[in-house]
Design a protein around this motif. Structure first.
Motif, PDB file in Angstrom:
ATOM      1  N   UNK A 150       0.944  10.656 -14.372  1.00  0.00           N
ATOM      2  CA  UNK A 150       0.907  10.644 -15.922  1.00  0.00           C
ATOM      3  C   UNK A 150       0.403   9.072 -15.655  1.00  0.00           C
ATOM      4  N   UNK A 151       0.072   8.449 -15.922  1.00  0.00           N
ATOM      5  CA  UNK A 151       0.313   6.863 -16.025  1.00  0.00           C
ATOM      6  C   UNK A 151       1.423   6.099 -16.028  1.00  0.00           C
ATOM      7  N   UNK A 152       0.918   4.767 -17.484  1.00  0.00           N
ATOM      8  CA  UNK A 152       1.807   4.007 -17.370  1.00  0.00           C
ATOM      9  C   UNK A 152       1.135   2.529 -17.726  1.00  0.00           C
ATOM     10  N   UNK A 153       2.031   1.351 -17.528  1.00  0.00           N
ATOM     11  CA  UNK A 153       1.123   0.397 -17.245  1.00  0.00           C
ATOM     12  C   UNK A 153      -0.379  -0.611 -17.289  1.00  0.00           C
ATOM     13  N   UNK A 154      -0.997  -0.396 -18.152  1.00  0.00           N
ATOM     14  CA  UNK A 154      -1.975  -0.924 -17.350  1.00  0.00           C
ATOM     15  C   UNK A 154      -2.117  -1.883 -15.882  1.00  0.00           C
ATOM     16  N   UNK A 155      -1.309  -2.589 -16.522  1.00  0.00           N
ATOM     17  CA  UNK A 155      -1.425  -4.116 -15.485  1.00  0.00           C
ATOM     18  C   UNK A 155      -0.801  -3.460 -14.133  1.00  0.00           C
ATOM     19  N   UNK A 156       0.472  -2.758 -14.131  1.00  0.00           N
ATOM     20  CA  UNK A 156       0.899  -2.257 -13.167  1.00  0.00           C
ATOM     21  C   UNK A 156      -0.387  -1.415 -11.878  1.00  0.00           C
ATOM     22  N   UNK A 157      -0.555  -0.621 -12.846  1.00  0.00           N
ATOM     23  CA  UNK A 157      -2.049   0.338 -12.115  1.00  0.00           C
ATOM     24  C   UNK A 157      -3.167  -0.868 -11.708  1.00  0.00           C
ATOM     25  N   UNK A 158      -3.396  -1.379 -12.375  1.00  0.00           N
ATOM     26  CA  UNK A 158      -4.552  -2.576 -11.391  1.00  0.00           C
ATOM     27  C   UNK A 158      -3.212  -3.368 -10.145  1.00  0.00           C
ATOM     28  N   UNK A 159      -2.770  -3.802 -10.945  1.00  0.00           N
ATOM     29  CA  UNK A 159      -2.204  -4.463  -9.417  1.00  0.00           C
ATOM     30  C   UNK A 159      -1.761  -3.840  -8.030  1.00  0.00           C
ATOM     31  N   UNK A 160      -1.377  -2.508  -8.273  1.00  0.00           N
ATOM     32  CA  UNK A 160      -1.130  -1.612  -7.491  1.00  0.00           C
ATOM     33  C   UNK A 160      -2.853  -0.979  -6.452  1.00  0.00           C
ATOM     34  N   UNK A 161      -3.435  -0.580  -6.931  1.00  0.00           N
ATOM     35  CA  UNK A 161      -5.126  -0.707  -6.802  1.00  0.00           C
ATOM     36  C   UNK A 161      -5.711  -1.644  -6.451  1.00  0.00           C
ATOM     37  N   UNK A 162      -5.595  -2.735  -6.711  1.00  0.00           N
ATOM     38  CA  UNK A 162      -5.891  -4.108  -6.175  1.00  0.00           C
ATOM     39  C   UNK A 162      -4.721  -3.881  -4.211  1.00  0.00           C
ATOM     40  N   UNK A 163      -3.641  -3.739  -4.403  1.00  0.00           N
ATOM     41  CA  UNK A 163      -3.297  -3.746  -3.097  1.00  0.00           C
ATOM     42  C   UNK A 163      -4.331  -2.979  -2.209  1.00  0.00           C
ATOM     43  N   UNK A 164      -3.786  -1.647  -2.716  1.00  0.00           N
ATOM     44  CA  UNK A 164      -4.668  -0.724  -2.218  1.00  0.00           C
ATOM     45  C   UNK A 164      -5.806  -0.718  -1.603  1.00  0.00           C
ATOM     46  N   UNK A 165      -6.654  -1.228  -2.447  1.00  0.00           N
ATOM     47  CA  UNK A 165      -8.100  -1.892  -2.172  1.00  0.00           C
ATOM     48  C   UNK A 165      -8.584  -2.301  -0.463  1.00  0.00           C
ATOM     49  N   UNK A 166      -7.258  -3.385  -0.632  1.00  0.00           N
ATOM     50  CA  UNK A 166      -7.577  -3.951   0.694  1.00  0.00           C
ATOM     51  C   UNK A 166      -7.141  -3.066   2.093  1.00  0.00           C
ATOM     52  N   UNK A 167      -6.248  -1.911   2.112  1.00  0.00           N
ATOM     53  CA  UNK A 167      -5.611  -1.304   3.059  1.00  0.00           C
ATOM     54  C   UNK A 167      -6.705   0.147   4.441  1.00  0.00           C
ATOM     55  N   UNK A 168      -7.724  -0.388   2.872  1.00  0.00           N
ATOM     56  CA  UNK A 168      -8.830   0.668   3.732  1.00  0.00           C
ATOM     57  C   UNK A 168      -8.598   2.437   3.886  1.00  0.00           C
ATOM     58  N   UNK A 169      -7.414   2.542   2.727  1.00  0.00           N
ATOM     59  CA  UNK A 169      -7.279   3.888   2.937  1.00  0.00           C
ATOM     60  C   UNK A 169      -7.650   5.250   1.485  1.00  0.00           C
ATOM     61  N   UNK A 170      -7.714   6.264   2.309  1.00  0.00           N
ATOM     62  CA  UNK A 170      -8.454   6.881   1.344  1.00  0.00           C
ATOM     63  C   UNK A 170      -8.153   7.317   0.435  1.00  0.00           C
ATOM     64  N   UNK A 171      -8.118   7.522  -0.786  1.00  0.00           N
ATOM     65  CA  UNK A 171      -7.103   7.991  -2.044  1.00  0.00           C
ATOM     66  C   UNK A 171      -7.517   9.381  -1.880  1.00  0.00           C
ATOM     67  N   UNK A 172      -6.488  10.365  -2.427  1.00  0.00           N
ATOM     68  CA  UNK A 172      -6.953  12.033  -2.724  1.00  0.00           C
ATOM     69  C   UNK A 172      -5.934  12.302  -3.860  1.00  0.00           C
ATOM     70  N   UNK A 173      -7.314  12.327  -4.848  1.00  0.00           N
ATOM     71  CA  UNK A 173      -7.101  13.105  -6.020  1.00  0.00           C
ATOM     72  C   UNK A 173      -6.544  14.569  -5.744  1.00  0.00           C
ATOM     73  N   UNK A 174      -5.084  15.187  -5.637  1.00  0.00           N
ATOM     74  CA  UNK A 174      -5.057  16.534  -6.008  1.00  0.00           C
ATOM     75  C   UNK A 174      -4.457  16.730  -6.225  1.00  0.00           C
ATOM     76  N   UNK A 175      -4.116  16.581  -7.596  1.00  0.00           N
ATOM     77  CA  UNK A 175      -3.835  16.939  -9.067  1.00  0.00           C
ATOM     78  C   UNK A 175      -3.890  16.188  -9.827  1.00  0.00           C
ATOM     79  N   UNK A 176      -2.906  16.123 -11.796  1.00  0.00           N
ATOM     80  CA  UNK A 176      -3.463  15.585 -12.392  1.00  0.00           C
ATOM     81  C   UNK A 176      -2.952  13.580 -11.946  1.00  0.00           C
ATOM     82  N   UNK A 177      -4.305  13.088 -12.216  1.00  0.00           N
ATOM     83  CA  UNK A 177      -4.568  11.074 -12.633  1.00  0.00           C
ATOM     84  C   UNK A 177      -3.884  10.863 -13.947  1.00  0.00           C
TER      85      UNK A 177
END
Length: 152
Positions: A30-57
């Motif tokens: 359901x989302x939340x604080x913007x900065x937390x998501x910016x930080x989370x996705x910056x970390x995820x970006x470096x992993x090379x992992x695929x993101x599967x959106x399979x419901x509410x984002x």
């Protein structure tokens, strides 16, 4: 023969573990604080992992579209993205639109998403939803089959 069977089982186990770590699934965010998501996705970006959106984002969760390369994001038939203007809490707990944060997030989205948002009047306090065929024309489709996601 038992050693060969054990070796094969170990190899398959390692291969399956590697595959399961190659995906990040978003299903009910359901989302939340913007900065937390910016930080989370910056970390995820470096992993090379695929993101599967399979419901509410929803809300800040949609920053995934801005931070993770489009080629590493896929959507299932259940994917549902919810967008609205960024806001801060004001007096009495009222939501006050944060125009600067809204512009920043909007500018980060891929061009097809920005175009879709603009076609619906832009980001406002009213939530708009991107799903189904419209979403699947913007991002590759992934399928859930026996608990394994495959990209088409």
């Amino acid at each position: 023969m038992k050693i060969l069977a054990l070796l094969l089982a170990s190899t398959l186990s390692i291969a399956c573990a590697s595959q399961s770590q190659a995906l990040v699934r978003i299903a009910n965010d359901r989302g939340g604080l913007i900065q937390r998501y910016l930080d989370r996705y910056d970390e995820l970006k470096g992993t090379g992992q695929t993101v599967v959106i399979d419901g509410l984002c929803a809300s800040a969760c949609t920053i995934v579209l801005a931070k993770i390369p489009s080629g590493r994001v896929c959507v299932t038939e259940r994917a549902n993205l919810a967008f609205h203007a960024a806001w801060d809490l004001g007096a009495g707990g009222r939501h006050i639109t944060n125009r600067e944060a809204t512009r920043m997030i909007y500018s980060m989205y891929p061009a097809p998403v920005r175009s879709w948002i603009s076609g619906r009047g832009g980001l406002s306090p009213h939530t708009i939803f991107l799903r189904g065929t419209q979403l699947q024309t913007m991002f590759p489709r992934c399928y859930l089959d026996a608990a394994v996601f495959l990209r088409s």
